[in-house]
Write a protein that holds these residues in place. Structure first.
Motif, short mmCIF file in Angstrom:
data_model
loop_
_atom_site.label_atom_id
_atom_site.label_comp_id
_atom_site.label_asym_id
_atom_site.label_seq_id
_atom_site.Cartn_x
_atom_site.Cartn_y
_atom_site.Cartn_z
N GLY A 220 0.81 -1.21 0.00
CA GLY A 220 0.00 0.00 0.00
C GLY A 220 0.84 1.25 0.00
N VAL A 221 0.16 2.38 -0.21
CA VAL A 221 0.87 3.64 -0.40
C VAL A 221 1.49 4.16 0.90
CG1 VAL A 221 -1.14 5.15 -0.04
CG2 VAL A 221 0.69 5.88 -1.55
N ALA A 222 0.88 3.89 2.04
CA ALA A 222 1.45 4.39 3.30
C ALA A 222 2.82 3.78 3.56
CB ALA A 222 0.50 4.10 4.46
N ALA A 223 2.95 2.48 3.36
CA ALA A 223 4.25 1.82 3.57
C ALA A 223 5.28 2.31 2.56
CB ALA A 223 4.09 0.31 3.45
N ASP B 64 -3.71 9.20 -4.36
CA ASP B 64 -2.72 8.69 -3.41
C ASP B 64 -3.05 9.11 -1.98
OD1 ASP B 64 -1.15 7.16 -4.97
OD2 ASP B 64 0.62 8.42 -4.88
N MET B 65 -3.46 10.38 -1.81
CA MET B 65 -3.83 10.84 -0.47
C MET B 65 -5.04 10.06 0.03
SD MET B 65 -4.73 14.74 0.70
CE MET B 65 -5.16 15.13 2.41
N ALA B 66 -5.99 9.79 -0.87
CA ALA B 66 -7.15 8.99 -0.49
C ALA B 66 -6.73 7.58 -0.09
CB ALA B 66 -8.15 8.94 -1.65
N ARG B 67 -5.77 7.01 -0.81
CA ARG B 67 -5.28 5.67 -0.47
C ARG B 67 -4.74 5.64 0.95
NH1 ARG B 67 -1.55 3.86 -5.51
NH2 ARG B 67 -1.27 2.00 -4.24
N GLU B 68 -3.94 6.66 1.30
CA GLU B 68 -3.35 6.67 2.63
C GLU B 68 -4.43 6.84 3.71
OE1 GLU B 68 0.64 8.14 4.88
OE2 GLU B 68 0.27 8.73 2.80
N LEU B 69 -5.43 7.67 3.44
CA LEU B 69 -6.52 7.84 4.40
C LEU B 69 -7.34 6.55 4.54
CD1 LEU B 69 -7.69 11.45 3.48
CD2 LEU B 69 -6.57 10.74 5.59
N LEU B 70 -7.53 5.84 3.45
CA LEU B 70 -8.25 4.56 3.51
C LEU B 70 -7.47 3.55 4.35
CD1 LEU B 70 -9.39 4.34 -0.21
CD2 LEU B 70 -10.94 4.41 1.76
N GLU B 71 -6.16 3.60 4.24
CA GLU B 71 -5.32 2.66 4.99
C GLU B 71 -5.24 3.01 6.47
OE1 GLU B 71 -1.47 2.46 3.16
OE2 GLU B 71 -2.33 2.33 1.16
N ARG C 213 -12.30 7.15 8.37
CA ARG C 213 -13.19 8.12 7.75
C ARG C 213 -13.96 7.47 6.61
NH1 ARG C 213 -12.46 13.12 9.35
NH2 ARG C 213 -13.20 14.16 7.47
N SER C 214 -15.18 7.94 6.41
CA SER C 214 -16.01 7.38 5.35
C SER C 214 -15.46 7.78 3.98
CB SER C 214 -17.45 7.88 5.48
OG SER C 214 -17.53 9.26 5.12
N ILE C 215 -15.91 7.08 2.96
CA ILE C 215 -15.47 7.40 1.60
C ILE C 215 -15.91 8.80 1.20
CG2 ILE C 215 -15.80 6.76 -0.83
CD1 ILE C 215 -15.78 3.81 0.16
N GLU C 216 -17.09 9.21 1.62
CA GLU C 216 -17.56 10.57 1.33
C GLU C 216 -16.66 11.61 2.00
OE1 GLU C 216 -19.90 11.66 -0.68
OE2 GLU C 216 -20.70 9.71 -1.28
N GLN C 217 -16.30 11.36 3.27
CA GLN C 217 -15.43 12.30 3.98
C GLN C 217 -14.05 12.38 3.33
OE1 GLN C 217 -15.80 10.36 7.81
NE2 GLN C 217 -17.05 12.05 8.63
N ILE C 218 -13.52 11.23 2.95
CA ILE C 218 -12.21 11.20 2.31
C ILE C 218 -12.24 11.93 0.97
CG2 ILE C 218 -10.52 9.67 1.20
CD1 ILE C 218 -11.05 7.67 3.47
N PHE D 200 -5.72 -3.23 2.30
CA PHE D 200 -4.55 -2.57 2.87
C PHE D 200 -4.77 -1.92 4.22
CE2 PHE D 200 -3.42 -2.49 -1.71
CZ PHE D 200 -2.19 -3.15 -1.61
N ALA D 201 -5.98 -1.94 4.76
CA ALA D 201 -6.22 -1.27 6.04
C ALA D 201 -5.33 -1.87 7.12
CB ALA D 201 -7.68 -1.39 6.45
N GLN D 202 -4.76 -0.99 7.97
CA GLN D 202 -3.88 -1.44 9.04
C GLN D 202 -4.69 -2.04 10.17
OE1 GLN D 202 -1.37 1.79 10.18
NE2 GLN D 202 -0.30 1.83 8.21
N GLY D 203 -3.99 -2.85 10.93
CA GLY D 203 -4.60 -3.42 12.12
C GLY D 203 -5.24 -4.77 11.88
N GLU D 204 -5.09 -5.27 10.62
CA GLU D 204 -5.65 -6.60 10.35
C GLU D 204 -4.79 -7.66 10.99
OE1 GLU D 204 -8.53 -7.26 8.86
OE2 GLU D 204 -8.89 -5.14 8.78
#
Length: 317
Positions: free
Chosen positions: A176-179, A266-273, A277-282, A313-317
């Motif tokens: 993912g993009v954060a890593a 890319d910024m959305a990817r990092e926020l998703l990871e 926040r909801s997709i609308e908020q992101i 890619f969400a963290q904490g899995e």
């Protein structure tokens, strides 16, 4: 916990260039943020004569290629003169057939091409050697105007610095993009350069706008949630929109607005990871307005949906 590490082999050939060897070995070195295990190997264990006055003592031979998930082939001197030994080429083919990805840095593309695995595929190498690669391996579709090429199981990159771009590209796909951005910060490297960006080739007349355009890109990255137009970007760089568009494409491989869109995704990817926040908020946070707009651009650029990306890619899995 208990997840198997990704296995990376760095194949050191005779005449290997030290920076090319060091890039994947350092980028993928095992640490908490990097679930990789690296082995540096050669045609046989022991001393390998390198280029630029250095030699390498490698602990592993070609058996490491049978172990690895990714095999890096660093560049080496005089690649157009003689192919690597048949045993090396056979081990590379066997690794690919087993499902490993093969990634060449700079003139390592010659070794990869010698296996036949690049026949009919796009590939690149250092600009000084692109014509020689095309002449030696006419079935390879050599592209001299890119930093790296990803053909799925075989990847190639231009000169040494673009090996960093290739490694970060692989990281983005794996973790993912954060890593990838975290690794880029650690390396003090640009977090993302397009594979389609043109290689640097010496110019007869110097063009001094590079630093100014880099500053504008940095300025824009901190304002992705705001309206960003071509005119605003050009004003920040203190050039005309026409000059800005032309030079920006030369520097990045994208038009200014294509680059802004990819930066927003890319910024959305990092926020998703990293957030809940909801997709609308992101979508609002990154300047894309609505969730529908974010989904559209996500699908176009990444071939997936924001929700599927978050599950992967969400963290904490």
């Amino acid at each position: 916990m208990g997840r198997r590490l990704h296995r990376v082999a760095v194949l050191v050939l005779e005449g290997a260039k030290p920076l090319d060897v060091g890039i994947p070995a350092q980028v993928f070195t095992t640490r908490a943020s990097m679930p990789y295990e690296v082995r540096v190997c050669g045609a046989a264990p022991g001393l390998v004569a390198g280029g630029d006055g250095l030699s390498y003592h490698v602990a592993d031979g070609l058996d490491a290629l049978g172990w690895a998930d990714i095999v890096f082939i660093p560049g080496y001197r005089f690649p157009d003169r003689e192919d690597p030994p048949d045993a090396v080429l056979a081990a590379l083919v066997a690794a690919r057939d087993r499902g490993a990805r093969l990634a060449a840095i700079s003139t390592g593309a010659f070794a990869l091409a010698a296996t036949g695995l690049l026949d009919g595929k796009r590939a690149t190498t250092h600009w000084h050697y692109t014509r020689k690669l095309a002449a030696k391996h006419p079935l390879v579709q050599v592209d001299e105007n890119v930093l790296f090429v990803d053909e799925g199981t075989v990847l190639t990159s231009a000169g040494a610095a673009s090996g960093i771009d290739l490694c970060l590209h692989i990281l983005r796909g794996d973790l993912g993009v954060a890593a990838s951005n975290h690794a880029a910060r650690r390396l003090v490297a640009a977090p993302y350069r397009s594979g389609g960006q043109a290689q640097y080739v010496p110019r007869s007349v110097p063009e001094p706008l590079g630093e100014r355009f880099a500053a504008t890109r940095e300025w824009a990255l901190h304002r992705l949630g705001e309206p960003l137009t071509l005119g605003a970007l050009a004003r920040h760089a203190a050039v005309s929109p026409r000059t800005f568009s032309r030079r920006f494409a030369e520097d990045t491989g994208y038009t200014p607005m294509q680059w802004v869109m990819r930066a927003r995704v890319d910024m959305a990817r990092e926020l998703l990871e990293r957030s809940e926040r909801s997709i609308e908020q992101i979508a609002a946070d990154v300047g894309l307005g609505t969730g529908a707009n974010l989904r559209q651009h996500f699908q176009h650029i990444l071939g997936t949906t924001p929700s599927e990306y978050r599950r992967t890619f969400a963290q904490g899995e």
